[in-house]
Design a protein around this motif. Structure first.
Motif, PDB file in Angstrom:
ATOM      1  N   GLY A 228       0.811  -1.205   0.000  1.00 56.77           N
ATOM      2  CA  GLY A 228       0.000   0.000   0.000  1.00 56.77           C
ATOM      3  C   GLY A 228       0.841   1.251   0.000  1.00 56.77           C
ATOM      4  O   GLY A 228       2.071   1.203   0.039  1.00 56.77           O
ATOM      5  N   ASP A 229       0.164   2.408  -0.055  1.00 51.17           N
ATOM      6  CA  ASP A 229       0.843   3.691   0.084  1.00 51.17           C
ATOM      7  C   ASP A 229       1.451   3.769   1.487  1.00 51.17           C
ATOM      8  O   ASP A 229       0.789   3.468   2.487  1.00 51.17           O
ATOM      9  N   TYR A 230       2.693   4.210   1.539  1.00 51.00           N
ATOM     10  CA  TYR A 230       3.365   4.379   2.828  1.00 51.00           C
ATOM     11  C   TYR A 230       3.854   5.813   2.879  1.00 51.00           C
ATOM     12  O   TYR A 230       4.600   6.262   2.010  1.00 51.00           O
ATOM     13  N   ASN A 231       3.410   6.537   3.902  1.00 48.78           N
ATOM     14  CA  ASN A 231       3.717   7.962   4.036  1.00 48.78           C
ATOM     15  C   ASN A 231       4.481   8.215   5.337  1.00 48.78           C
ATOM     16  O   ASN A 231       3.954   8.837   6.271  1.00 48.78           O
TER      17      ASN A 231
ATOM     18  N   TRP B   5      -0.892   2.368   4.284  1.00 46.87           N
ATOM     19  CA  TRP B   5      -0.399   1.387   5.254  1.00 46.87           C
ATOM     20  C   TRP B   5      -0.835   1.744   6.672  1.00 46.87           C
ATOM     21  O   TRP B   5      -1.534   0.982   7.322  1.00 46.87           O
ATOM     22  N   ARG B   6      -0.452   2.896   7.170  1.00 45.44           N
ATOM     23  CA  ARG B   6      -0.773   3.305   8.543  1.00 45.44           C
ATOM     24  C   ARG B   6      -1.744   4.479   8.496  1.00 45.44           C
ATOM     25  O   ARG B   6      -1.524   5.439   7.763  1.00 45.44           O
TER      26      ARG B   6
ATOM     27  N   PHE C  58      -9.628  10.016   8.739  1.00 46.77           N
ATOM     28  CA  PHE C  58     -10.678   9.034   8.972  1.00 46.77           C
ATOM     29  C   PHE C  58     -10.804   8.034   7.823  1.00 46.77           C
ATOM     30  O   PHE C  58     -11.761   7.266   7.772  1.00 46.77           O
ATOM     31  N   HIS C  59      -9.852   8.067   6.903  1.00 49.08           N
ATOM     32  CA  HIS C  59      -9.791   7.040   5.861  1.00 49.08           C
ATOM     33  C   HIS C  59      -9.109   5.814   6.452  1.00 49.08           C
ATOM     34  O   HIS C  59      -8.089   5.913   7.133  1.00 49.08           O
ATOM     35  N   SER C  60      -9.675   4.643   6.201  1.00 45.64           N
ATOM     36  CA  SER C  60      -9.137   3.410   6.762  1.00 45.64           C
ATOM     37  C   SER C  60      -7.735   3.121   6.233  1.00 45.64           C
ATOM     38  O   SER C  60      -7.293   3.711   5.237  1.00 45.64           O
ATOM     39  N   ALA C  61      -7.058   2.207   6.878  1.00 50.14           N
ATOM     40  CA  ALA C  61      -5.707   1.827   6.472  1.00 50.14           C
ATOM     41  C   ALA C  61      -5.472   0.362   6.816  1.00 50.14           C
ATOM     42  O   ALA C  61      -6.226  -0.256   7.579  1.00 50.14           O
ATOM     43  N   MET C  62      -4.412  -0.192   6.248  1.00 51.47           N
ATOM     44  CA  MET C  62      -4.043  -1.581   6.557  1.00 51.47           C
ATOM     45  C   MET C  62      -3.742  -1.734   8.045  1.00 51.47           C
ATOM     46  O   MET C  62      -4.068  -2.754   8.646  1.00 51.47           O
ATOM     47  N   LEU C  63      -3.121  -0.711   8.608  1.00 47.50           N
ATOM     48  CA  LEU C  63      -2.858  -0.665  10.047  1.00 47.50           C
ATOM     49  C   LEU C  63      -3.715   0.452  10.622  1.00 47.50           C
ATOM     50  O   LEU C  63      -3.384   1.626  10.503  1.00 47.50           O
ATOM     51  N   PRO C  64      -4.846   0.123  11.239  1.00 47.04           N
ATOM     52  CA  PRO C  64      -5.795   1.157  11.659  1.00 47.04           C
ATOM     53  C   PRO C  64      -5.347   1.877  12.927  1.00 47.04           C
ATOM     54  O   PRO C  64      -4.362   1.491  13.575  1.00 47.04           O
ATOM     55  N   HIS C  65      -6.083   2.928  13.273  1.00 42.01           N
ATOM     56  CA  HIS C  65      -5.772   3.686  14.488  1.00 42.01           C
ATOM     57  C   HIS C  65      -5.737   2.772  15.709  1.00 42.01           C
ATOM     58  O   HIS C  65      -4.924   2.985  16.623  1.00 42.01           O
ATOM     59  N   ALA C  66      -6.602   1.781  15.739  1.00 43.39           N
ATOM     60  CA  ALA C  66      -6.683   0.904  16.910  1.00 43.39           C
ATOM     61  C   ALA C  66      -5.532  -0.083  16.991  1.00 43.39           C
ATOM     62  O   ALA C  66      -5.421  -0.816  17.980  1.00 43.39           O
ATOM     63  N   GLY C  67      -4.674  -0.132  15.968  1.00 43.29           N
ATOM     64  CA  GLY C  67      -3.475  -0.946  16.052  1.00 43.29           C
ATOM     65  C   GLY C  67      -3.587  -2.300  15.382  1.00 43.29           C
ATOM     66  O   GLY C  67      -4.599  -2.639  14.751  1.00 43.29           O
ATOM     67  N   PRO C  68      -2.534  -3.121  15.522  1.00 42.05           N
ATOM     68  CA  PRO C  68      -2.493  -4.408  14.811  1.00 42.05           C
ATOM     69  C   PRO C  68      -3.414  -5.480  15.386  1.00 42.05           C
ATOM     70  O   PRO C  68      -3.792  -6.413  14.672  1.00 42.05           O
ATOM     71  N   ASP C  69      -3.762  -5.379  16.667  1.00 43.77           N
ATOM     72  CA  ASP C  69      -4.615  -6.410  17.274  1.00 43.77           C
ATOM     73  C   ASP C  69      -6.082  -6.055  17.039  1.00 43.77           C
ATOM     74  O   ASP C  69      -6.846  -5.782  17.965  1.00 43.77           O
TER      75      ASP C  69
END
Length: 650
Positions: A16-19, A346-347, A356-367
């Motif tokens: 994904g896009d990584y910034n 990505w994040r 507020f756009h979703s990501a592969m690694l969301p605000h709530a973290g990896p779990d």
């Protein structure tokens, strides 16, 4: 010539896009660790990093990017390196106000968002080119970089004086003389004749309707001038790295540029696809974009540059995307030709317009369920290496032309309710419901390999396009044309008689008057169904069969030999029957017979993808001994495919 295969090397790319410029450097190591756990192969870096790379005019800050690329390479993650030219830094607009775009009413669009550039601006091109040249020289040989992504979602339009001067030059090349321009634009109407090139300007705000031929030429010019920007950056990259493929990204139903022209200049095509989780026809919308991406690229594998892991941030109500839908959308893209699946992003960003756009690694973290779904998708895509490079077979073609789109939707037409995306989705959806895979083609393409060619609309049909369709039908092909086709030539001048005479002879009809419908539908006789959106007073020539009429007896659906004309948009069920019946008569068959509604089957190379887009389990005759690639199991002759589940069968 480089291709996506140079980067995939037998794998489905995943990432994904990584910034990282949005995050402190201590976060980067955690990102790389989580990427590897998720099966990420590739990330796109630098799309919006101009201000970080060039914090002041001529100053270069490449150190952070080199540290990042080194870290990614050490971690086994490859990079699609982007040029950041879609979002200039604020200092460029302050020092060079001419780089800022101007709207048709003279309003300057300022920095503070993105895309605040005039594609015609020499200053913009100079600064963008200098940065891209230095970026390519600095990182062309970096072992992490496997491909390049130029700009982002091309589409900015400007009406400034610098644009006007460049537009005049473009018009001189197209029309040669003022007399040629006046003739093509029909300027005798409303006393618009130009006696000097200085009076020729981009279409700007005016008291009433602008000249439609001028608007059409300006849309063509805007596409061409953006293509100049793309090829300039592409060529700078190739000077330093000729073996690395270069792309830019379209969106589904992308109206801003002629994607046929852009695709011809790219090493591979990329697509951003965001079907709405709340849309019951989301799979149809997604498949249309996927088929267009594959088709404009000449059937070659393409890249899904952006998809959403969950909700987006730009709809009035941004619905969450269930994990099973995330997986299904990705597998649908692979089925229809994608060799790379990337997300935005990505994040998840903690600040800015897309926080507020979703990501592969969301605000709530990896779990989280969302990130677990991403990791599982990465594992599954790792099992689909044999799909890479596979071709998608289609016996049905759909004609798609961007100048036609630009001409069709201008004001001053019989109905402003007629929009090309609506027509494309209706016709594509009818064929999708019939479980038929399609290619999209230019009006002047070689059509001989297709058993059936459909034309949802070709209002703007130049002479080569008309001759091509007539020759295809004369050669025995099945042709189905929608209403308002063949009405105008390439300059948006109405053909004598209201429809090209060659098409009238082929179809055996002559529209005498256009009678658009409003919100109402009109029942049909002869076929069970209704007319929507449009109707015509249609004269039928001898030898033409009328399949359906309006209640007053007016023909609505006709057939002459293997050529059909739909003088309306039939309701979805009837359109499906009409196109399905024409396809069957032409010898076109689904990959799997008897599939339930909402289940698609697409063959790519030696694999058959079966995707259940419904919320219910379905039983499908899979055939004895079918090996299911994702699970490694052998399916029985009659097997159950779960809701929102998929098989990949060998």
């Amino acid at each position: 010539m480089p291709s996506l295969a140079d980067a995939t090397r037998g794998r489905i790319l995943f990432g994904g896009d990584y910034n990282p410029e949005q995050w402190p450097e201590e976060t980067w190591a955690e990102d790389v660790r989580l990427m590897k756990e998720a099966g990420v192969t590739t990330v796109t870096v630098g799309v919006f990093s101009w201000a970080r790379l060039e914090p002041a005019p001529g100053k270069r800050d490449f150190g952070w990017l080199r540290r990042l690329l080194d870290l990614l390479h050490t971690g086994g993650v490859e990079v699609c390196l982007a040029t950041p030219t879609a979002s200039p830094p604020p200092w460029l607009g302050r020092l060079h106000p001419g780089t800022l775009p101007v709207t048709a009413d003279g309003t300057t669009l300022w920095w503070g968002s993105r895309n605040q550039y005039c594609p015609s601006s020499a200053d913009y091109r100079r600064y963008a080119g200098a940065l891209v040249a230095d970026l390519a020289a600095e990182f062309a040989d970096h072992p992490a970089v496997v491909m390049w992504h130029v700009n982002n979602e091309y589409g900015p339009v400007c009406h400034c004086e610098e644009t006007a001067e460049r537009f005049r030059g473009w018009l001189r090349d197209r029309h040669r003389t003022l007399e040629g321009l006046n003739s093509a634009w029909g300027t005798a109407f409303w006393s618009q004749g130009h006696g000097s090139w200085e009076t020729v300007i981009p279409p700007r705000s005016a008291p009433y309707l602008p000249n439609p031929a001028a608007v059409l030429d300006f849309r063509r010019f805007c596409s061409d001038v953006l293509l100049e920007c793309f090829t300039a950056e592409r060529d700078l990259i190739r000077l330093h790295r000729p073996d690395a493929p270069v792309t830019t990204n379209f969106m589904t139903l992308h109206p801003h540029v002629d994607c046929w022209s852009f695709a011809a200049a790219e090493d591979f095509v990329s697509l951003d696809s965001y079907p709405d989780p709340a849309d019951p026809r989301a799979a149809v919308y997604a498949s249309l974009g996927q088929d267009v991406a594959r088709s404009v690229g000449g059937g070659r594998p393409w890249m899904l540059m952006e998809m959403a892991a969950g909700a987006v941030n730009w709809r009035p109500v941004n619905r969450a995307k269930p994990a099973e839908r995330l997986r299904l959308e990705a597998l649908q893209s692979v089925a229809r030709g994608a060799d790379a699946i990337h997300f935005f992003q990505w994040r998840a960003s903690r600040s800015g317009a897309e926080k507020f756009h979703s990501a592969m690694l969301p605000h709530a973290g990896p779990d989280t369920p969302q990130h677990r779904a991403v990791r599982e998708l990465g594992r599954e895509l790792g099992r689909l290496g044999e799909a890479v490079g596979g071709e998608v077979a289609a016996d049905v073609a759909v004609v798609l032309d961007w100048p036609n789109w630009w001409a069709l939707e201008q004001r001053g037409r019989p109905s402003e309710r007629v929009e090309l995306p609506e027509l494309l989705l209706a016709w594509h959806g009818a064929l999708w419901d019939e479980h038929l895979t399609v290619d999209y083609v230019r009006p002047d393409a070689d059509l001989r390999r297709y058993r059936m060619v459909t034309v949802p609309n070709l209002y703007l049909a130049d002479d080569p396009a008309v001759a091509n369709l007539v020759a295809y039908a004369a050669g025995g092909g099945t042709l189905v044309c929608g209403f308002l086709t063949g009405v105008a030539d390439g300059n948006d001048t109405v053909r004598e008689g209201g429809m090209d005479a060659r098409l009238r002879a082929l179809l055996g009809v002559h529209p005498l008057e256009w009678r658009p419908l409003g919100e109402e539908s009109a029942p049909l006789t002869g076929l069970d169904g209704a007319a929507t959106l449009w109707s015509e007073a249609l004269r039928v020539e001898a030898g033409t069969e009328v399949l359906a009429r309006l209640a007053d007896g007016t023909p609505a659906v006709t057939r002459r030999g293997r050529a059909c004309y739909l003088a309306t948009l039939p309701d979805p069920a009837l359109l499906r029957r009409l196109l399905g019946g024409a396809a069957a008569a032409a010898g076109v068959r689904p990959e799997v017979e008897g599939l339930p509604d909402g289940v698609e089957a697409v063959r790519r190379g030696g694999l058959l993808f079966v995707l259940n887009h419904t919320g219910a389990a379905v039983r499908i005759a899979s055939g004895a001994g079918r090996h299911e690639v994702l699970t490694g199991r052998e399916l029985p002759p009659d097997a159950e495919l779960g809701p929102y589940d998929a098989w990949v069968l060998r």
